[in-house]
Design a protein around this motif. Structure first.
Motif, PDB file in Angstrom:
ATOM      1  N   ARG A  93       0.847  -1.185   0.000  1.00  0.00           N
ATOM      2  CA  ARG A  93       0.000   0.000   0.000  1.00  0.00           C
ATOM      3  C   ARG A  93       0.889   1.244   0.000  1.00  0.00           C
ATOM      4  N   SER A  94       0.273   2.371  -0.180  1.00  0.00           N
ATOM      5  CA  SER A  94       0.970   3.646   0.002  1.00  0.00           C
ATOM      6  C   SER A  94       0.638   4.204   1.374  1.00  0.00           C
ATOM      7  N   VAL A 135       4.024  14.578  -5.542  1.00  0.00           N
ATOM      8  CA  VAL A 135       3.921  13.291  -6.222  1.00  0.00           C
ATOM      9  C   VAL A 135       5.226  13.022  -6.943  1.00  0.00           C
ATOM     10  N   ASN A 136       5.728  11.798  -6.806  1.00  0.00           N
ATOM     11  CA  ASN A 136       7.039  11.495  -7.371  1.00  0.00           C
ATOM     12  C   ASN A 136       7.044  11.501  -8.900  1.00  0.00           C
ATOM     13  N   GLU A 137       6.167  10.699  -9.520  1.00  0.00           N
ATOM     14  CA  GLU A 137       6.155  10.586 -10.977  1.00  0.00           C
ATOM     15  C   GLU A 137       4.736  10.302 -11.454  1.00  0.00           C
ATOM     16  N   GLY A 138       4.444  10.701 -12.678  1.00  0.00           N
ATOM     17  CA  GLY A 138       3.141  10.428 -13.247  1.00  0.00           C
ATOM     18  C   GLY A 138       2.905   8.968 -13.548  1.00  0.00           C
ATOM     19  N   HIS A 139       3.987   8.165 -13.665  1.00  0.00           N
ATOM     20  CA  HIS A 139       3.835   6.740 -13.948  1.00  0.00           C
ATOM     21  C   HIS A 139       3.987   5.884 -12.687  1.00  0.00           C
ATOM     22  N   SER A 140       3.857   6.484 -11.526  1.00  0.00           N
ATOM     23  CA  SER A 140       4.018   5.757 -10.269  1.00  0.00           C
ATOM     24  C   SER A 140       2.679   5.230  -9.770  1.00  0.00           C
ATOM     25  N   ASN A 141       2.630   3.950  -9.463  1.00  0.00           N
ATOM     26  CA  ASN A 141       1.421   3.396  -8.849  1.00  0.00           C
ATOM     27  C   ASN A 141       1.257   3.928  -7.437  1.00  0.00           C
ATOM     28  N   SER A 142       2.301   3.860  -6.637  1.00  0.00           N
ATOM     29  CA  SER A 142       2.203   4.244  -5.227  1.00  0.00           C
ATOM     30  C   SER A 142       2.045   5.740  -5.042  1.00  0.00           C
ATOM     31  N   ILE A 170       3.378   7.647  -0.253  1.00  0.00           N
ATOM     32  CA  ILE A 170       4.720   7.072  -0.318  1.00  0.00           C
ATOM     33  C   ILE A 170       4.616   5.555  -0.246  1.00  0.00           C
ATOM     34  N   ASP A 171       5.188   4.886  -1.206  1.00  0.00           N
ATOM     35  CA  ASP A 171       5.297   3.425  -1.178  1.00  0.00           C
ATOM     36  C   ASP A 171       5.691   3.000   0.239  1.00  0.00           C
ATOM     37  N   LEU A 224      -0.992   9.331   7.909  1.00  0.00           N
ATOM     38  CA  LEU A 224      -2.417   9.607   8.087  1.00  0.00           C
ATOM     39  C   LEU A 224      -3.241   8.338   7.918  1.00  0.00           C
ATOM     40  N   GLY A 225      -2.812   7.474   7.040  1.00  0.00           N
ATOM     41  CA  GLY A 225      -3.509   6.220   6.745  1.00  0.00           C
ATOM     42  C   GLY A 225      -2.835   5.560   5.564  1.00  0.00           C
ATOM     43  N   TYR A 226      -3.462   4.509   5.059  1.00  0.00           N
ATOM     44  CA  TYR A 226      -2.898   3.755   3.943  1.00  0.00           C
ATOM     45  C   TYR A 226      -3.903   3.669   2.803  1.00  0.00           C
ATOM     46  N   SER A 227      -3.387   3.544   1.602  1.00  0.00           N
ATOM     47  CA  SER A 227      -4.201   3.425   0.398  1.00  0.00           C
ATOM     48  C   SER A 227      -4.768   2.015   0.275  1.00  0.00           C
ATOM     49  N   ALA A 228      -5.507   1.798  -0.807  1.00  0.00           N
ATOM     50  CA  ALA A 228      -5.890   0.441  -1.188  1.00  0.00           C
ATOM     51  C   ALA A 228      -4.632  -0.364  -1.512  1.00  0.00           C
TER      52      ALA A 228
END
Length: 264
Positions: free
Chosen positions: A91-92, A115-122, A167-168, A189-193
Motif C-alpha cells: 500500500r501507500s 507526487v514522485n512521478e506520473g507513472h508511479s502506482n504508489s 509514499i510506497d 495519516l492512513g494507507y491506500s488500497a
C-alpha cells in the motif's frame, strides 16, 4: 549478448543499494546466469525497462500494466516485512506533517500534494484512487507538484512546500530506518488500497529457459540467496501473474468512473 541488471527502485541509502546488489549477485549465481552480466546503476526510467539485453530489474506495477506487458516478463514479487504490506501486496502510506492540521484525508482538500512521478502506482495512482470519492468537479487538491522521487516528496512535505504525499510503504519503512532525520515531524495519516507490489522482471530478450531458472531460484532460494533477503526486509517471493496486476488498472478505472481521471 551482453546482459545488464539494475535494481533501482528502493536504493534510499548506500546500505540498501549494496544489499540489493548482493541479492542480485546471489540470485544470478543460483540461477547460473552470472557470466557476461553487468550490474548497472542510475538507469534512465522508465525507458531502461525496454532496454535490449535487460536480464533482470524491478519495476513499478503501473508502468507494467500500462506500457510494459510486451517488453518484460514477470518473475516474482517480493513479500516485504513492513507495515502496509500483506504477502506480496503493498500500500501507500499517506504522509503529512504532524502539525499540518490534517486529521483525515478530507482535511487535505485544497492543500498541495507532492507526487514522485506520473507513472508511479504508489505515488500517483493509489493517491488518485484514495481521493477520488472526495473530489468535486474533477479536483481535490489546490495544487499537485511533481517531485521526481518518493524521498523528494517526503522532503517537500517536511519543509512545508507540500502538505501530503503518498509514499510506497516499503520506501517509507526504509526511510524511517535509514534516514530518520528525513522523516522527523511527519506522520502516516492512513494507507491506500492494496495492489501487488513491485515485481522483479526479466527483459524481452532473455530466453524462456533462463526466465524459468530465475523464477525457480526466487521461489526456492538457496542458503546464500536467503542470507541476502533479511537485510532488505524481504520474507519471500510469490509469483503474481497479469490477472493480479490488473488490480492496478481496476483502481484507475474506479477513479475515472467517479469523474476523477487525473490527479488534480
Amino acid at each position: 549478448m551482453s546482459w545488464t541488471v539494475a535494481l533501482p527502485m528502493y536504493n534510499v541509502s548506500p546500505r540498501l543499494r549494496d544489499g540489493y546488489e548482493a541479492f542480485a549477485a546471489a540470485l544470478l549465481l543460483q540461477a547460473g546466469l552470472d557470466s557476461e552480466t553487468m550490474l548497472v546503476r542510475d538507469v534512465p526510467l522508465p525507458g531502461y525497462w525496454k532496454h535490449p539485453g535487460l536480464l533482470l530489474s524491478q519495476t513499478c506495477g503501473y508502468p507494467y500494466v500500462t506500457a510494459l506487458r510486451d517488453d518484460v516478463t514477470l518473475l516474482a514479487t517480493p513479500c516485504y516485512d513492513v507495515p502496509g504490506c500483506n504477502g506480496s501486496d503493498y500500500r501507500s502510506a499517506l504522509v503529512v506533517r504532524e502539525d499540518s492540521g490534517i486529521a483525515t484525508l478530507a482535511d487535505a482538500r485544497g492543500r498541495v500534494a507532492a507526487v514522485n512521478e506520473g507513472h508511479s502506482n504508489s505515488g500517483m495512482n493509489l493517491l488518485r484512487h484514495a481521493v477520488a470519492p472526495l473530489a468535486r468537479d474533477g479536483r481535490f487538491f489546490g495544487a499537485v507538484d511533481w517531485s521526481g522521487s518518493h524521498a523528494a516528496s517526503v522532503a517537500m512535505v517536511r519543509a512545508g512546500a507540500a502538505d501530503i504525499a503518498a509514499i510506497d510503504c516499503v520506501t517509507w519503512a526504509y526511510l524511517c530506518e535509514e534516514r530518520p532525520a528525513d522523516v522527523a515531524g511527519l506522520a502516516v495519516l492512513g494507507y491506500s488500497a492494496a495492489t501487488p507490489g513491485l515485481p522483479l522482471v526479466a527483459g524481452a530478450d532473455l530466453p524462456a529457459a533462463s526466465v524459468e531458472r530465475l523464477r525457480t531460484a526466487l521461489l526456492a532460494p538457496d542458503a546464500a540467496l536467503l542470507a541476502t533477503l533479511a537485510p532488505l526486509r524481504v520474507r519471500a517471493f510469490e509469483y503474481r501473474g497479469d490477472e493480479a496486476y490488473d488490480r492496478i488498472a481496476q483502481l484507475e478505472d474506479e477513479a475515472r468512473a467517479l469523474g476523477y481521471p487525473l490527479l488534480a
